[in-house]
Write a protein that holds these residues in place. Structure first.
Motif, PDB file in Angstrom:
ATOM      1  N   MET A 276       0.842  -1.200   0.000  1.00 27.36           N
ATOM      2  CA  MET A 276       0.000   0.000   0.000  1.00 27.36           C
ATOM      3  C   MET A 276       0.874   1.245   0.000  1.00 27.36           C
ATOM      4  N   LEU A 277       0.402   2.283  -0.651  1.00 26.28           N
ATOM      5  CA  LEU A 277       1.001   3.592  -0.421  1.00 26.28           C
ATOM      6  C   LEU A 277       0.686   4.007   1.014  1.00 26.28           C
ATOM      7  N   LYS A 278       1.614   4.656   1.671  1.00 24.70           N
ATOM      8  CA  LYS A 278       1.404   5.057   3.071  1.00 24.70           C
ATOM      9  C   LYS A 278       0.160   5.939   3.201  1.00 24.70           C
ATOM     10  N   THR A 279      -0.107   6.728   2.147  1.00 25.79           N
ATOM     11  CA  THR A 279      -1.280   7.606   2.159  1.00 25.79           C
ATOM     12  C   THR A 279      -2.562   6.812   2.389  1.00 25.79           C
ATOM     13  N   TYR A 280      -2.743   5.734   1.628  1.00 24.85           N
ATOM     14  CA  TYR A 280      -3.972   4.946   1.756  1.00 24.85           C
ATOM     15  C   TYR A 280      -3.975   4.099   3.022  1.00 24.85           C
ATOM     16  N   TYR A 281      -2.793   3.665   3.456  1.00 17.98           N
ATOM     17  CA  TYR A 281      -2.708   2.944   4.732  1.00 17.98           C
ATOM     18  C   TYR A 281      -3.201   3.843   5.871  1.00 17.98           C
ATOM     19  N   ASN A 282      -2.681   5.059   5.920  1.00 19.31           N
ATOM     20  CA  ASN A 282      -3.094   5.995   6.972  1.00 19.31           C
ATOM     21  C   ASN A 282      -4.583   6.319   6.864  1.00 19.31           C
ATOM     22  N   LEU A 283      -5.071   6.449   5.627  1.00 22.30           N
ATOM     23  CA  LEU A 283      -6.471   6.798   5.401  1.00 22.30           C
ATOM     24  C   LEU A 283      -7.407   5.702   5.910  1.00 22.30           C
ATOM     25  N   GLU A 284      -7.128   4.460   5.535  1.00 28.09           N
ATOM     26  CA  GLU A 284      -8.019   3.373   5.938  1.00 28.09           C
ATOM     27  C   GLU A 284      -7.894   3.081   7.432  1.00 28.09           C
ATOM     28  N   ARG A 285      -6.720   3.248   7.985  1.00 28.79           N
ATOM     29  CA  ARG A 285      -6.569   3.112   9.437  1.00 28.79           C
ATOM     30  C   ARG A 285      -7.363   4.196  10.164  1.00 28.79           C
ATOM     31  N   SER A 286      -7.328   5.403   9.615  1.00 26.61           N
ATOM     32  CA  SER A 286      -8.057   6.513  10.229  1.00 26.61           C
ATOM     33  C   SER A 286      -9.563   6.280  10.178  1.00 26.61           C
ATOM     34  N   ILE A 287     -10.057   5.771   9.044  1.00 22.73           N
ATOM     35  CA  ILE A 287     -11.491   5.460   8.938  1.00 22.73           C
ATOM     36  C   ILE A 287     -11.874   4.428   9.984  1.00 22.73           C
ATOM     37  N   SER A 288     -11.056   3.385  10.109  1.00 25.39           N
ATOM     38  CA  SER A 288     -11.318   2.349  11.108  1.00 25.39           C
ATOM     39  C   SER A 288     -11.352   2.947  12.511  1.00 25.39           C
ATOM     40  N   LYS A 289     -10.364   3.749  12.845  1.00 31.42           N
ATOM     41  CA  LYS A 289     -10.285   4.382  14.163  1.00 31.42           C
ATOM     42  C   LYS A 289     -11.512   5.242  14.449  1.00 31.42           C
ATOM     43  N   ASN A 290     -11.899   6.051  13.468  1.00 27.11           N
ATOM     44  CA  ASN A 290     -13.001   6.984  13.693  1.00 27.11           C
ATOM     45  C   ASN A 290     -14.367   6.295  13.742  1.00 27.11           C
ATOM     46  N   LEU A 291     -14.519   5.202  13.005  1.00 34.39           N
ATOM     47  CA  LEU A 291     -15.763   4.437  13.113  1.00 34.39           C
ATOM     48  C   LEU A 291     -15.904   3.824  14.502  1.00 34.39           C
ATOM     49  N   PHE A 292     -14.813   3.255  15.014  1.00 30.27           N
ATOM     50  CA  PHE A 292     -14.863   2.690  16.368  1.00 30.27           C
ATOM     51  C   PHE A 292     -15.118   3.778  17.403  1.00 30.27           C
ATOM     52  N   ARG A 293     -14.480   4.940  17.221  1.00 23.21           N
ATOM     53  CA  ARG A 293     -14.712   6.056  18.156  1.00 23.21           C
ATOM     54  C   ARG A 293     -16.172   6.447  18.166  1.00 23.21           C
ATOM     55  N   LEU A 294     -16.761   6.520  16.972  1.00 22.89           N
ATOM     56  CA  LEU A 294     -18.156   6.919  16.839  1.00 22.89           C
ATOM     57  C   LEU A 294     -19.074   5.943  17.580  1.00 22.89           C
ATOM     58  N   MET A 295     -18.841   4.652  17.381  1.00 21.65           N
ATOM     59  CA  MET A 295     -19.712   3.657  18.005  1.00 21.65           C
ATOM     60  C   MET A 295     -19.493   3.564  19.515  1.00 21.65           C
ATOM     61  N   GLU A 296     -18.272   3.853  19.955  1.00 17.78           N
ATOM     62  CA  GLU A 296     -17.976   3.770  21.392  1.00 17.78           C
ATOM     63  C   GLU A 296     -18.486   4.977  22.176  1.00 17.78           C
ATOM     64  N   THR A 297     -18.474   6.160  21.550  1.00 16.69           N
ATOM     65  CA  THR A 297     -18.838   7.380  22.289  1.00 16.69           C
ATOM     66  C   THR A 297     -20.313   7.742  22.175  1.00 16.69           C
ATOM     67  N   SER A 298     -21.002   7.184  21.167  1.00 11.37           N
ATOM     68  CA  SER A 298     -22.418   7.503  21.014  1.00 11.37           C
ATOM     69  C   SER A 298     -23.245   6.767  22.061  1.00 11.37           C
ATOM     70  N   ILE A 299     -24.266   7.427  22.553  1.00 13.54           N
ATOM     71  CA  ILE A 299     -25.129   6.839  23.588  1.00 13.54           C
ATOM     72  C   ILE A 299     -26.269   6.083  22.915  1.00 13.54           C
ATOM     73  N   ASP A 300     -26.374   4.776  23.203  1.00  9.73           N
ATOM     74  CA  ASP A 300     -27.503   3.993  22.696  1.00  9.73           C
ATOM     75  C   ASP A 300     -28.746   4.356  23.497  1.00  9.73           C
ATOM     76  N   LEU A 301     -29.771   4.866  22.802  1.00  7.02           N
ATOM     77  CA  LEU A 301     -30.955   5.394  23.498  1.00  7.02           C
ATOM     78  C   LEU A 301     -31.938   4.306  23.928  1.00  7.02           C
ATOM     79  N   ASP A 302     -32.029   3.221  23.163  1.00  9.54           N
ATOM     80  CA  ASP A 302     -32.949   2.120  23.470  1.00  9.54           C
ATOM     81  C   ASP A 302     -34.383   2.627  23.636  1.00  9.54           C
TER      82      ASP A 302
END
Length: 729
Positions: A276-302
């Motif tokens: 991989m080009l480092k650019t795309y490696y960093n990009l896909e890692r960042s997407i993964s990180k931010n998706l997990f952050r989103l799911m971990e910090t959002s409050i499930d309302l139920d």
């Protein structure tokens, strides 16, 4: 044909790309057009080209190459000096300089500018300034001549000079492969030609390194890959370098060096797994990180939303299917959810329901989509404002590192399959802590034009909840668009009996007759049958070139839909005619192209016209070689000669360009079967662009082959793997 003369006057010049209209004395006065190096009146030019007849301007000399030299002769020298190149030199001073120094005038200015103080009215400071201005101008001309000696076009030479200016020759002689990164329009072939011409060794490290980067970038831009299997990368790199197998180790050694330097990354730290080009490696890692952050910090309302959904159904006069109710509940309660379904499965109804529930519960929301057309559709369908992701995040000039946070608790994104990884990562970073993200799209549509395969990768990772809509919600007894689209998507061949009121098939076996049939449909049959304007009919085609390809369809449709007329001004550029009244499409993202939007009171001024924006040519100025386009959102942009390469006719567009759009009526033309391109996936995407009706035109057997062809070229992406593994900082 060669033409030699003196620049008499410059009628028009585009400083961006060098396009020039000039009167040249040969001694007969000739109008010359083409890409010229920097010139000024009085200079001597040697041009190669041909005489052509322009139907608006008469006979012209169309130059393909131009060589420039300082003027000779008293009158030409005076004109040159007083033509505006030198600040502070008017006609009187120019005459005095030429009278004093005669034929040695330019030798003095270049090598002994201090001597100019002998001329009345010229101070020491002014003399130095004249010398500097002349040296700078000549250096620019000489650099462009140097570039032309390596068969680089004037247009590209001007771009290169604007990038490096006085350092141009030094940069190119030290490492011509820098041009690939620094100058738009320079690819590996051009840089390699320069390098080899200058004696750089074929197996030099930076030549091999440039080839590796080129192969990886080309795979991303043309095929959507964010990495390549090592065997594929090695094969394509060796081919590009014209290497025999005995140089394989040289390439592998450079790959290892690039990995150590951080230019590329080996997947799982092993070259054999992919590069991989480092650019795309960093990009896909960042997407993964931010998706997990989103799911971990959002409050499930139920929340139990049964009563609220029932109230919406009663108010709207609709009945939601069980799957739709589940999707609404998951969207409101979860940190991130994907809602995917084909045409007629009620995605828009679900979005409207979610919006109403959020409003009732006091939550703020934002609606967005990857393209202007998709955002416009979203606004019209929901009655709420939707913005493009670029506009929502204020992404300018391709800068995706904005720190803007979206001022909303819930963000709803439509047509998410169209978003590339740069845009999606910027969007994830902009979701505020505790915010929710609802991604809506059709997993069976064509993937994004840009690199990556976001929707498919996120779904396959299993890390984000997915709600599948399969029940066809929008369907009446005589409507078949949604029904046939789902049948085709499943590999079944519909009964093309033309008994439907919105799905038709014209069986035209001969490719030469397809264009005639399309013209008939667009100009006569469909407007009459549906009582609509021809502008509401959009032609789609799988291929750009060939019989009934996008280019041929546009050329023929233009002749009929917007025929030449005395009152319609037109402009020719790159072999294409743009005429007032033409339907056009912008082909790339241009973050700097300005626009004006007329409002009820005053005007709004801004920048940015994007890939896929469709509009109409409202004004052509032949004298200035520019035109104005009014886009569907009312914005008016002015295109100069340097911008026209970004514009194309849009009577017909490719199926890929139609993604995210919806047209009242779509005519889909298939001239031939190509198993790599004309697949079920592409046919399904084309059909689902139509709102009121769709007409397929082509050989029935070819269409049946398409339906049976479930080939989709695998995109090599690592996002699903990174999500499955979990983010590692």
């Amino acid at each position: 044909m060669e033409l030699i003369g003196t620049i008499e006057s410059i009628v028009f010049r585009n400083a961006e790309n060098g396009y020039t209209v000039a009167h040249v004395s040969t001694p007969k006065r000739v109008t010359c057009v083409g890409i010229f190096p920097p010139i000024t009146e009085g200079e001597r030019v040697v041009m190669t080209g041909e005489m052509v007849v322009n139907r608006n301007f008469g006979e012209q000399f169309k130059a393909t190459s131009v060589q420039v030299s300082p003027p000779t002769g008293r009158e030409s020298m005076i004109k040159y000096l007083s033509g505006g190149l030198f600040k502070g030199i008017g006609e009187v001073t120019a005459k005095n300089i030429v009278s004093y120094f005669g034929d040695k005038t330019f030798e003095v200015i270049e090598f002994m500018p201090a001597e100019l103080v002998k001329v009345r009215g010229i101070s020491r400071a002014k003399a130095e300034s004249i010398g500097e201005q002349y040296s700078s101008f000549r250096a620019m001309q000489n650099t462009i001549i140097f570039l032309q000696s390596y068969e680089i076009s004037l247009n590209l030479a001007l771009k290169i000079y604007k990038t490096y200016e006085g350092l141009t020759e030094q940069v190119i002689r030290s490492n011509p492969f820098r041009l690939i990164e620094d100058v738009d329009g320079v690819g590996f072939a051009t840089a390699d030609m320069l390098a080899l011409s200058m004696g750089i060794e074929k197996d030099s490290t930076f030549r091999i390194s440039a080839a590796v980067v080129h192969v990886l970038k080309s795979a991303a831009s043309t095929k959507g890959h964010t990495y390549l299997p090592s065997s594929m990368l090695l094969r394509e790199t060796m081919k590009l370098l014209a290497f025999d197998e005995d140089r394989t180790q040289s390439v592998l050694a450079v790959l290892d060096e690039m990995q150590l330097e951080g230019t590329i990354v080996y997947l799982n730290d092993l070259r054999m797994n992919g590069v991989m080009l480092k650019t795309y490696y960093n990009l896909e890692r960042s997407i993964s990180k931010n998706l997990f952050r989103l799911m971990e910090t959002s409050i499930d309302l139920d929340l139990d939303l049964e009563e609220e959904i029932a109230a919406f159904e009663k108010k709207q006069g609709v009945t939601l299917h069980a799957g739709q109710k589940e999707a609404v509940t998951a969207a409101v309660n979860s940190g991130c959810v994907i809602i995917t379904g084909g045409p007629g499965t009620g995605k828009t109804t679900i979005i409207k329901c979610i919006i109403e529930l959020l409003q009732n519960k006091g939550y703020s929301f934002a609606l967005t989509a990857p393209t202007g057309r998709a955002a416009k559709r979203m606004s019209e369908a929901t009655g709420a404002e939707a913005k493009t992701i670029h506009r929502l995040l204020d992404l300018r000039a391709g800068n995706y590192s904005s720190d803007v946070k979206i001022d909303a608790e819930v963000i709803i994104v439509d047509e998410i399959s169209m978003a590339d990884e740069y845009v999606f990562n910027a969007l994830l970073r902009a979701v505020p802590v505790g915010g929710k993200l609802i991604l809506v799209g059709d997993k069976d549509q064509l993937p994004s034009v840009g690199a990556g395969n976001i929707l498919a990768d996120v779904i396959s990772s299993g890390k984000v909840p997915v709600k599948y809509l399969t029940h066809i919600y929008r369907q009446s007894a005589d409507s078949h668009i949604a029904l046939f689209a789902h049948m085709i998507n499943g590999g079944s061949v519909p009964e093309f009996d033309n008994k439907s009121r919105d799905f038709f098939f014209d069986n035209v076996p001969e490719s030469g007759d397809i264009v005639k049939d399309v013209i008939s449909l667009c100009t006569e049959r469909l407007p009459k049958y549906f009582k609509l304007d021809p502008s509401e009919v959009q032609v789609l085609a799988p291929l750009k070139k060939g019989d009934a390809g996008v280019e041929e369809l546009n050329a023929e449709l233009q002749k009929v839909v917007n025929a030449p007329a005395l009152e319609k001004r037109e402009l020719m550029h790159g072999g294409r005619i743009f005429r007032e009244g033409d339907r056009v499409i912008h082909m790339v993202n241009n973050y700097h192209l300005g626009w004006v939007l007329r409002k009820e009171v005053g005007f709004e001024i801004g920048e940015g016209v994007f890939n896929g924006d469709i509009g109409k040519v409202i004004e052509v100025d032949r004298a200035e070689a520019e035109l104005k386009v009014q886009f569907e959102d009312g914005k008016v942009a002015t295109y100069t000669a340097g911008d026209l390469d970004e514009l194309a006719l849009a009577y017909a567009i490719s199926v890929h360009k139609s993604q995210g759009s919806e047209f009242p009526v779509a005519v889909v033309a298939f001239s031939r079967y190509n198993p790599i391109v004309t697949s079920r996936n592409l046919l399904y995407t084309a059909i689902t662009r139509a709102k009121r009706a769709v007409v397929l035109v082509g050989d029935k057997q070819n269409v049946i082959k398409m339906i049976k062809n479930n080939y989709t070229e695998k995109r090599h992406t690592a996002l699903a793997r990174f999500l499955t593994e979990g983010y590692e900082a």
